[in-house]
Design a protein around this motif. Structure first.
Motif, PDB file in Angstrom:
ATOM      1  N   ALA A 232     -11.553  -0.144   0.037  1.00 44.10           N
ATOM      2  CA  ALA A 232     -11.630  -1.106  -1.062  1.00 44.10           C
ATOM      3  C   ALA A 232     -10.570  -2.175  -0.840  1.00 44.10           C
ATOM      4  CB  ALA A 232     -11.408  -0.409  -2.403  1.00 44.10           C
ATOM      5  N   GLN A 233     -10.735  -3.284  -1.557  1.00 44.91           N
ATOM      6  CA  GLN A 233      -9.743  -4.355  -1.500  1.00 44.91           C
ATOM      7  C   GLN A 233      -8.952  -4.359  -2.797  1.00 44.91           C
ATOM      8  OE1 GLN A 233     -11.785  -8.020  -0.507  1.00 44.91           O
ATOM      9  NE2 GLN A 233     -11.391  -7.676   1.662  1.00 44.91           N
TER      10      GLN A 233
ATOM     11  N   LYS B 284      -9.211   5.333   1.478  1.00 44.45           N
ATOM     12  CA  LYS B 284      -8.900   6.587   0.778  1.00 44.45           C
ATOM     13  C   LYS B 284      -9.189   7.752   1.719  1.00 44.45           C
ATOM     14  CE  LYS B 284      -9.498   4.929  -3.881  1.00 44.45           C
ATOM     15  NZ  LYS B 284     -10.055   5.169  -5.193  1.00 44.45           N
ATOM     16  N   PRO B 285      -8.704   8.936   1.378  1.00 48.79           N
ATOM     17  CA  PRO B 285      -8.912  10.093   2.258  1.00 48.79           C
ATOM     18  C   PRO B 285     -10.386  10.390   2.564  1.00 48.79           C
ATOM     19  CG  PRO B 285      -7.276  10.613   0.609  1.00 48.79           C
ATOM     20  CD  PRO B 285      -7.854   9.286   0.248  1.00 48.79           C
TER      21      PRO B 285
ATOM     22  N   ALA C 186      -2.159   8.545  -4.156  1.00 49.44           N
ATOM     23  CA  ALA C 186      -3.578   8.272  -4.005  1.00 49.44           C
ATOM     24  C   ALA C 186      -4.106   8.626  -2.617  1.00 49.44           C
ATOM     25  CB  ALA C 186      -3.848   6.791  -4.299  1.00 49.44           C
ATOM     26  N   GLY C 187      -3.233   8.904  -1.683  1.00 47.76           N
ATOM     27  CA  GLY C 187      -3.659   9.228  -0.326  1.00 47.76           C
ATOM     28  C   GLY C 187      -4.216   8.026   0.430  1.00 47.76           C
TER      29      GLY C 187
ATOM     30  N   VAL D 281       0.832  -1.203   0.000  1.00 45.78           N
ATOM     31  CA  VAL D 281       0.000   0.000   0.000  1.00 45.78           C
ATOM     32  C   VAL D 281       0.868   1.256   0.000  1.00 45.78           C
ATOM     33  CG1 VAL D 281      -1.707   1.326   1.325  1.00 45.78           C
ATOM     34  CG2 VAL D 281      -1.974  -1.156   1.065  1.00 45.78           C
ATOM     35  N   ILE D 282       1.916   1.263   0.799  1.00 49.05           N
ATOM     36  CA  ILE D 282       2.790   2.442   0.869  1.00 49.05           C
ATOM     37  C   ILE D 282       3.467   2.710  -0.471  1.00 49.05           C
ATOM     38  CG2 ILE D 282       4.939   3.318   1.877  1.00 49.05           C
ATOM     39  CD1 ILE D 282       4.032   2.011   4.534  1.00 49.05           C
ATOM     40  N   VAL D 283       4.004   1.665  -1.096  1.00 51.17           N
ATOM     41  CA  VAL D 283       4.697   1.847  -2.375  1.00 51.17           C
ATOM     42  C   VAL D 283       3.719   2.317  -3.456  1.00 51.17           C
ATOM     43  CG1 VAL D 283       5.890   0.617  -4.240  1.00 51.17           C
ATOM     44  CG2 VAL D 283       6.568   0.258  -1.867  1.00 51.17           C
TER      45      VAL D 283
END
Length: 118
Positions: A90-91, A84-85, A54-55, A45-47
């Protein structure tokens, strides 16, 4: 000049004939709550977020599998949840290659795509 394609074909057949039988890798279920699996999910997720701005924030791993990679390392196929912000979640299916215990620079995010919800 005509013998070059035949020579290349012969080399490919020779390599294929010398591969050991039964070398197909097998996916093994992974504990989604395991420390390494959680770290790999967070890494994915971080990468992705850093590359696409995408935040997104990491929520957790829903399920996962591992497979020994040809040539070394481990391939992780995970379903991760991210937010998301705006608060929506979501998966995502992600595929990560890495060597457990190695430096972060050797890890690679190979795939990260949203799973269509039915």
């Amino acid at each position: 000049m005509r013998s070059l394609p035949l020579l290349l074909l012969g080399a490919v057949l020779l390599v294929a004939a010398t591969l050991p039988e039964g070398t197909s890798a097998k996916w093994t279920a992974a504990n989604p709550h395991g420390v390494v699996i959680q770290q790999v999910g967070r890494f994915a997720v971080i990468v992705y977020d850093l590359a696409h701005r995408a935040g997104m924030t990491y929520v957790g791993v829903a399920r996962g599998e591992t497979e020994e990679a040809v040539g070394g390392g481990t391939i992780y196929r995970l379903v991760v949840a991210a937010a998301k912000p705006d608060g929506s979640r979501a998966q995502y299916e992600c595929l990560v290659w890495g060597v457990p215990g190695s430096s972060l620079t050797t890890w690679k995010l190979c795939r990260f795509r949203k799973i269509a919800m039915a």
